[in-house]
Design a protein around this motif. Sequence first.
Motif, PDB file in Angstrom:
ATOM      1  N   TRP A  64      31.183  48.473  25.045  1.00 46.09           N
ATOM      2  CA  TRP A  64      30.863  47.433  26.636  1.00 46.09           C
ATOM      3  C   TRP A  64      32.484  46.836  27.160  1.00 46.09           C
ATOM      4  N   CYS A  65      31.536  47.408  28.447  1.00 42.13           N
ATOM      5  CA  CYS A  65      32.751  46.589  29.282  1.00 42.13           C
ATOM      6  C   CYS A  65      32.495  45.742  30.047  1.00 42.13           C
ATOM      7  N   SER A  66      33.662  45.124  31.106  1.00 37.42           N
ATOM      8  CA  SER A  66      33.468  44.142  32.575  1.00 37.42           C
ATOM      9  C   SER A  66      33.887  45.397  33.251  1.00 37.42           C
ATOM     10  N   TRP A  67      33.727  44.834  34.960  1.00 42.73           N
ATOM     11  CA  TRP A  67      33.827  46.362  35.745  1.00 42.73           C
ATOM     12  C   TRP A  67      34.361  45.352  37.241  1.00 42.73           C
ATOM     13  N   VAL A  68      35.628  46.197  37.416  1.00 36.61           N
ATOM     14  CA  VAL A  68      36.374  45.993  38.846  1.00 36.61           C
ATOM     15  C   VAL A  68      36.511  46.805  39.925  1.00 36.61           C
ATOM     16  N   ILE A  69      36.204  45.892  41.094  1.00 32.82           N
ATOM     17  CA  ILE A  69      35.004  47.308  42.302  1.00 32.82           C
ATOM     18  C   ILE A  69      35.883  46.460  43.053  1.00 32.82           C
ATOM     19  N   GLN A  70      36.550  47.647  44.263  1.00 34.48           N
ATOM     20  CA  GLN A  70      37.447  47.004  44.911  1.00 34.48           C
ATOM     21  C   GLN A  70      37.627  48.481  45.862  1.00 34.48           C
ATOM     22  N   GLY A  71      37.022  47.708  47.438  1.00 36.23           N
ATOM     23  CA  GLY A  71      36.985  48.503  48.978  1.00 36.23           C
ATOM     24  C   GLY A  71      37.998  47.990  49.487  1.00 36.23           C
ATOM     25  N   ARG A  72      37.797  48.495  50.731  1.00 36.19           N
ATOM     26  CA  ARG A  72      38.724  47.814  51.962  1.00 36.19           C
ATOM     27  C   ARG A  72      38.413  46.205  52.103  1.00 36.19           C
ATOM     28  N   GLN A  73      36.377  45.955  51.919  1.00 29.85           N
ATOM     29  CA  GLN A  73      36.221  44.557  52.486  1.00 29.85           C
ATOM     30  C   GLN A  73      36.031  44.178  51.330  1.00 29.85           C
ATOM     31  N   ALA A  74      36.653  44.046  50.191  1.00 27.02           N
ATOM     32  CA  ALA A  74      36.598  42.641  49.385  1.00 27.02           C
ATOM     33  C   ALA A  74      37.012  43.322  47.843  1.00 27.02           C
ATOM     34  N   LYS A  75      37.561  42.583  47.114  1.00 28.65           N
ATOM     35  CA  LYS A  75      37.418  43.602  45.666  1.00 28.65           C
ATOM     36  C   LYS A  75      36.403  42.279  44.508  1.00 28.65           C
ATOM     37  N   ILE A  76      36.024  42.600  43.665  1.00 31.25           N
ATOM     38  CA  ILE A  76      34.923  41.981  42.739  1.00 31.25           C
ATOM     39  C   ILE A  76      35.355  42.202  42.032  1.00 31.25           C
ATOM     40  N   PHE A  77      34.947  41.294  40.443  1.00 29.39           N
ATOM     41  CA  PHE A  77      35.133  41.136  39.400  1.00 29.39           C
ATOM     42  C   PHE A  77      33.284  40.941  39.067  1.00 29.39           C
ATOM     43  N   TYR A  78      33.142  42.008  37.918  1.00 29.34           N
ATOM     44  CA  TYR A  78      31.784  41.625  37.039  1.00 29.34           C
ATOM     45  C   TYR A  78      32.265  41.371  35.779  1.00 29.34           C
ATOM     46  N   SER A  79      31.847  40.264  34.651  1.00 28.99           N
ATOM     47  CA  SER A  79      32.668  40.280  33.199  1.00 28.99           C
ATOM     48  C   SER A  79      32.061  41.011  32.692  1.00 28.99           C
ATOM     49  N   GLY A  80      30.492  41.905  32.810  1.00 25.22           N
ATOM     50  CA  GLY A  80      29.573  41.876  31.794  1.00 25.22           C
ATOM     51  C   GLY A  80      28.641  40.922  31.095  1.00 25.22           C
ATOM     52  N   ASP A  81      28.932  41.451  29.618  1.00 26.28           N
ATOM     53  CA  ASP A  81      28.781  40.111  28.718  1.00 26.28           C
ATOM     54  C   ASP A  81      29.238  39.600  27.645  1.00 26.28           C
ATOM     55  N   SER A  82      30.048  38.628  27.809  1.00 27.41           N
ATOM     56  CA  SER A  82      31.597  38.642  26.916  1.00 27.41           C
ATOM     57  C   SER A  82      31.582  37.180  25.849  1.00 27.41           C
ATOM     58  N   GLY A  83      32.481  36.852  24.845  1.00 23.64           N
ATOM     59  CA  GLY A  83      33.492  35.413  24.935  1.00 23.64           C
ATOM     60  C   GLY A  83      34.763  35.880  25.397  1.00 23.64           C
ATOM     61  N   TYR A  84      34.868  34.376  25.428  1.00 21.22           N
ATOM     62  CA  TYR A  84      36.620  34.228  26.196  1.00 21.22           C
ATOM     63  C   TYR A  84      37.297  34.387  25.457  1.00 21.22           C
ATOM     64  N   GLY A  85      38.195  34.880  25.774  1.00 18.74           N
ATOM     65  CA  GLY A  85      39.135  35.885  25.438  1.00 18.74           C
ATOM     66  C   GLY A  85      40.818  35.736  26.361  1.00 18.74           C
ATOM     67  N   PRO A  86      42.016  36.222  25.759  1.00 10.81           N
ATOM     68  CA  PRO A  86      43.624  36.663  26.426  1.00 10.81           C
ATOM     69  C   PRO A  86      42.660  37.907  27.370  1.00 10.81           C
ATOM     70  N   HIS A  87      41.592  39.104  27.416  1.00  9.42           N
ATOM     71  CA  HIS A  87      40.641  39.968  28.088  1.00  9.42           C
ATOM     72  C   HIS A  87      41.468  39.575  29.157  1.00  9.42           C
ATOM     73  N   PHE A  88      40.626  38.312  29.961  1.00  6.80           N
ATOM     74  CA  PHE A  88      40.562  37.736  31.516  1.00  6.80           C
ATOM     75  C   PHE A  88      42.173  38.213  31.732  1.00  6.80           C
ATOM     76  N   LYS A  89      43.017  37.523  31.519  1.00  8.34           N
ATOM     77  CA  LYS A  89      44.281  37.198  31.719  1.00  8.34           C
ATOM     78  C   LYS A  89      45.262  38.615  31.658  1.00  8.34           C
ATOM     79  N   GLU A  90      44.626  39.379  31.204  1.00 10.65           N
ATOM     80  CA  GLU A  90      45.702  40.944  31.764  1.00 10.65           C
ATOM     81  C   GLU A  90      44.428  41.194  32.197  1.00 10.65           C
ATOM     82  N   ILE A  91      43.034  40.844  32.735  1.00 11.78           N
ATOM     83  CA  ILE A  91      42.746  41.801  33.373  1.00 11.78           C
ATOM     84  C   ILE A  91      43.450  41.364  35.539  1.00 11.78           C
ATOM     85  N   GLY A  92      42.667  39.882  35.364  1.00  8.79           N
ATOM     86  CA  GLY A  92      44.009  38.964  36.270  1.00  8.79           C
ATOM     87  C   GLY A  92      45.508  40.104  36.780  1.00  8.79           C
TER      88      GLY A  92
END
Length: 309
Positions: free
Chosen positions: A183-211
């Motif tokens: 299971w995963c989350s997704w980072v999507i980056q283009g010329r126009q914008a950068k988007i983050f989709y969390s997928g399903d997830s409990g809260y944890g330190p991985h969000f700061k790692e991704i940021g």
Amino acid sequence: MNLNPLTTAKVIFEFIKGNPKGKPSTPLQSQLLDADRLQTDELPSVTWFGHSAILLRLDGKTIFIDPMLGRTPSPFPIFGGKRYSDRLPIEIDQLPSIDAILISHDHYDHLDYGSIMKLKTKAKRFIVPLGVAAHLTRWGVDPSIITEHDWWDELEFEGLKLASAPARHFSGRSVGDRNKTLWCSWVIQGRQAKIFYSGDSGYGPHFKEIGNKYGPFDLTLMECGQYDERWAAIHMLPEETVQAHMDVGGKVMIPVHWGAFTLALHDWYDPVERAVKASIMRNTAIATPGIGEVVRIGSPAYPASTWWK
């Protein structure tokens, strides 16, 4: 995840008893989409179909994230409840060609057999976590258009930069296959914008790692629904959703994983109301589009109506 027998029995009883406010009293109305406009619109946008199904237009490409467009999130229609909305914003056969479908994990409310069977001839590429390709190939998707990815894998797709990022969840579609796929989350980056989709997830330190690795983001699509303090390790509470949005460096957040199905015990509108309240308290921006409402990424004004009331 591993509730003790007494707690499990209590949860089952509560589900059987039900919550009078667990679903809308009347079907939700979807805003209808124009197929031609979807294909020709060059401005970056997202359109929420309810739950976690999101149609993204970015750099002229059409990306469908977790396109669960079926009537019920269960292999047995008698269980799982029916979709809240009276109809989809656009029927699958009316959708234009889709450049890529992104899947976060293989649960029925994110990977739907009926939806994939209708979408497989429209999609040029399927981008999925490790192990999920086996489901798709079994359903007749051409293996040559599927790519599987581990956490922190980075790839380029027709000018877009994507990354499979961590999430705190689990997988499985039957009794004997728990955690056989990723299971995963997704980072999507283009010329126009950068988007983050969390997928399903409990809260944890991985969000700061991704940021730290990929942020900040112009828009985040954050799980916010189907939670309970008893399983908060795999589904965030709304206040944690807002914190996770801040952790990854999001500018504007759209709460998803609500508004379509009853998969928990809270009131159906509780996720968005708690998320809005927490966003106000934390002074961070939140958008609350209706189902089928096109949201322009980078717009000076985002949807803020309380349409669920």
